[in-house]
Design an enzyme around this catalytic site. Sequence first.
Site, PDB file in Angstrom:
ATOM      1  N   TYR A   2       0.727  -1.048   0.375  1.00 32.70           N
ATOM      2  CA  TYR A   2       0.346  -0.069   0.034  1.00 32.70           C
ATOM      3  C   TYR A   2       0.295   1.612  -0.109  1.00 32.70           C
ATOM      4  O   TYR A   2       0.335   2.281   0.605  1.00 32.70           O
ATOM      5  CB  TYR A   2      -1.161  -0.040   0.820  1.00 32.70           C
ATOM      6  CG  TYR A   2      -2.550  -1.076   0.989  1.00 32.70           C
ATOM      7  CD1 TYR A   2      -2.679  -0.186   0.401  1.00 32.70           C
ATOM      8  CD2 TYR A   2      -3.110  -2.154   1.600  1.00 32.70           C
ATOM      9  CE1 TYR A   2      -4.149  -1.017  -0.297  1.00 32.70           C
ATOM     10  CE2 TYR A   2      -4.113  -2.693   1.236  1.00 32.70           C
ATOM     11  CZ  TYR A   2      -4.296  -2.082   0.536  1.00 32.70           C
ATOM     12  OH  TYR A   2      -6.414  -2.829   0.610  1.00 32.70           O
ATOM     13  N   ARG A   9     -19.350  -5.375  -1.090  1.00 33.61           N
ATOM     14  CA  ARG A   9     -18.369  -4.023   0.501  1.00 33.61           C
ATOM     15  C   ARG A   9     -20.795  -4.187   0.982  1.00 33.61           C
ATOM     16  O   ARG A   9     -20.343  -3.398   1.655  1.00 33.61           O
ATOM     17  CB  ARG A   9     -18.269  -2.631  -0.393  1.00 33.61           C
ATOM     18  CG  ARG A   9     -16.894  -2.979  -0.561  1.00 33.61           C
ATOM     19  CD  ARG A   9     -15.946  -1.826  -1.250  1.00 33.61           C
ATOM     20  NE  ARG A   9     -14.155  -2.647  -1.478  1.00 33.61           N
ATOM     21  CZ  ARG A   9     -13.233  -1.334  -2.280  1.00 33.61           C
ATOM     22  NH1 ARG A   9     -13.935  -0.544  -2.427  1.00 33.61           N
ATOM     23  NH2 ARG A   9     -12.150  -1.830  -1.482  1.00 33.61           N
ATOM     24  N   ASN A  36     -12.900  -2.728   4.837  1.00 34.94           N
ATOM     25  CA  ASN A  36     -13.805  -3.326   3.729  1.00 34.94           C
ATOM     26  C   ASN A  36     -14.215  -4.301   2.862  1.00 34.94           C
ATOM     27  O   ASN A  36     -14.217  -4.445   1.730  1.00 34.94           O
ATOM     28  CB  ASN A  36     -14.417  -1.912   2.811  1.00 34.94           C
ATOM     29  CG  ASN A  36     -12.638  -1.602   2.134  1.00 34.94           C
ATOM     30  OD1 ASN A  36     -11.870  -2.248   2.460  1.00 34.94           O
ATOM     31  ND2 ASN A  36     -12.285  -0.140   1.637  1.00 34.94           N
ATOM     32  N   HIS A  75     -10.136  -6.167  -1.590  1.00 33.68           N
ATOM     33  CA  HIS A  75      -8.956  -4.671  -2.596  1.00 33.68           C
ATOM     34  C   HIS A  75      -9.241  -5.787  -4.013  1.00 33.68           C
ATOM     35  O   HIS A  75      -8.927  -6.349  -4.406  1.00 33.68           O
ATOM     36  CB  HIS A  75      -7.623  -5.313  -2.220  1.00 33.68           C
ATOM     37  CG  HIS A  75      -6.817  -4.299  -3.574  1.00 33.68           C
ATOM     38  ND1 HIS A  75      -6.639  -2.848  -3.072  1.00 33.68           N
ATOM     39  CD2 HIS A  75      -5.957  -4.963  -4.019  1.00 33.68           C
ATOM     40  CE1 HIS A  75      -5.725  -2.988  -3.439  1.00 33.68           C
ATOM     41  NE2 HIS A  75      -5.380  -4.170  -4.576  1.00 33.68           N
ATOM     42  N   GLU A 106       0.389  -5.671  -8.722  1.00 34.59           N
ATOM     43  CA  GLU A 106      -0.538  -6.230  -7.816  1.00 34.59           C
ATOM     44  C   GLU A 106      -0.032  -7.851  -7.727  1.00 34.59           C
ATOM     45  O   GLU A 106       0.643  -8.459  -6.997  1.00 34.59           O
ATOM     46  CB  GLU A 106      -1.767  -5.455  -7.278  1.00 34.59           C
ATOM     47  CG  GLU A 106      -1.572  -3.720  -7.398  1.00 34.59           C
ATOM     48  CD  GLU A 106      -2.551  -2.906  -7.058  1.00 34.59           C
ATOM     49  OE1 GLU A 106      -2.846  -2.563  -6.864  1.00 34.59           O
ATOM     50  OE2 GLU A 106      -3.806  -4.459  -6.777  1.00 34.59           O
TER      51      GLU A 106
HETATM   52  P1  ADP Z   1     -10.105   1.256  -2.729  1.00 31.36           P
HETATM   53  O1  ADP Z   1      -9.774   0.138  -2.030  1.00 31.36           O
HETATM   54  O2  ADP Z   1     -11.722   1.108  -3.234  1.00 31.36           O
HETATM   55  O3  ADP Z   1      -9.432   0.981  -4.089  1.00 31.36           O
HETATM   56  P2  ADP Z   1      -8.519   3.076  -2.007  1.00 31.36           P
HETATM   57  O4  ADP Z   1      -7.632   3.083  -2.953  1.00 31.36           O
HETATM   58  O5  ADP Z   1      -8.316   5.238  -1.499  1.00 31.36           O
HETATM   59  O6  ADP Z   1      -9.966   2.444  -2.456  1.00 31.36           O
HETATM   60  O7  ADP Z   1      -7.661   2.880  -0.231  1.00 31.36           O
HETATM   61  C1  ADP Z   1      -7.142   2.012  -0.062  1.00 31.36           C
HETATM   62  C2  ADP Z   1      -7.910   1.704   1.129  1.00 31.36           C
HETATM   63  O8  ADP Z   1      -7.387   1.745   2.257  1.00 31.36           O
HETATM   64  C3  ADP Z   1      -9.300   1.030   1.002  1.00 31.36           C
HETATM   65  O9  ADP Z   1      -9.799  -0.241   0.584  1.00 31.36           O
HETATM   66  C4  ADP Z   1      -9.758   1.187   2.498  1.00 31.36           C
HETATM   67  O10 ADP Z   1      -9.133  -0.090   2.387  1.00 31.36           O
HETATM   68  C5  ADP Z   1      -8.688   2.237   2.659  1.00 31.36           C
HETATM   69  N1  ADP Z   1      -9.636   3.445   3.157  1.00 31.36           N
HETATM   70  C6  ADP Z   1      -9.730   4.293   1.779  1.00 31.36           C
HETATM   71  N2  ADP Z   1     -10.006   5.417   2.639  1.00 31.36           N
HETATM   72  C7  ADP Z   1     -10.406   5.247   3.500  1.00 31.36           C
HETATM   73  C8  ADP Z   1     -10.318   6.383   4.691  1.00 31.36           C
HETATM   74  N3  ADP Z   1     -11.188   7.120   4.626  1.00 31.36           N
HETATM   75  N4  ADP Z   1     -10.410   5.891   6.204  1.00 31.36           N
HETATM   76  C9  ADP Z   1      -9.605   4.657   6.836  1.00 31.36           C
HETATM   77  N5  ADP Z   1      -9.442   3.589   5.882  1.00 31.36           N
HETATM   78  C10 ADP Z   1      -9.740   4.064   4.626  1.00 31.36           C
HETATM   79 MG    MG Z   2      -7.322   1.326  -4.696  1.00 33.02          MG
END
Ligand code: ADP
Ligand code: MG
Length: 140
Positions: A51, A104, A114, A117, A128
């Site tokens: 990440y 989700r 959530n 990924h 990835e």
């Molecule tokens: P996605 O997983 O939908 O691609 P992102 O890449 O923006 O979303 O974020 C990666 C992961 O970081 C999210 O799936 C979630 O687990 C975590 N995350 C994202 N935004 C938040 C937030 N505002 N507070 C806490 N955790 C978050």
């Molecule tokens: Mg993402």
Amino acid sequence: MAIERTLSIIKPDATNRNLTGKINAKFEDAGLRIVAQKRIKLSMEQAGKFYEVHAARPFYGELCEFMASAPVVVQVLEGEGAIAKNREVMGATNPKDAAAGTIRAEFALSVGENSVHGSDAPETAAQEIAFFFSGLELVG
Ligand code: ADP
Ligand code: MG
């Protein structure tokens, strides 16, 4: 549309609640094929590296701790437009915004915990997949 491959992770909140089968049924019902799969426990260092793109975000520490807190299932999904299709089946990042019937909406506990990924573009999907799998492990 082209056949693509994308990286999917079933996150600790979902493995803790024994939801891997229900989640993968949704991918398979949508026409995605699991062509590689393993259950692993990430170290903090591995979670941090995966990440890294979010390193400057306020939730980065919390996210890495969560991802290293329990086993995850890492897998490669293959199919027509698999990158976008996976994201569609997953639903929006925040379960409050996720469409009905998405993973989700049904299973996520919060915006952080959530359940899944999914890669967001062809370049990140390739990176990835290579982070977790060698070519020999992609068995089709
Ligand atoms: P996605 O997983 O939908 O691609 P992102 O890449 O923006 O979303 O974020 C990666 C992961 O970081 C999210 O799936 C979630 O687990 C975590 N995350 C994202 N935004 C938040 C937030 N505002 N507070 C806490 N955790 C978050
Ligand atoms: Mg993402």
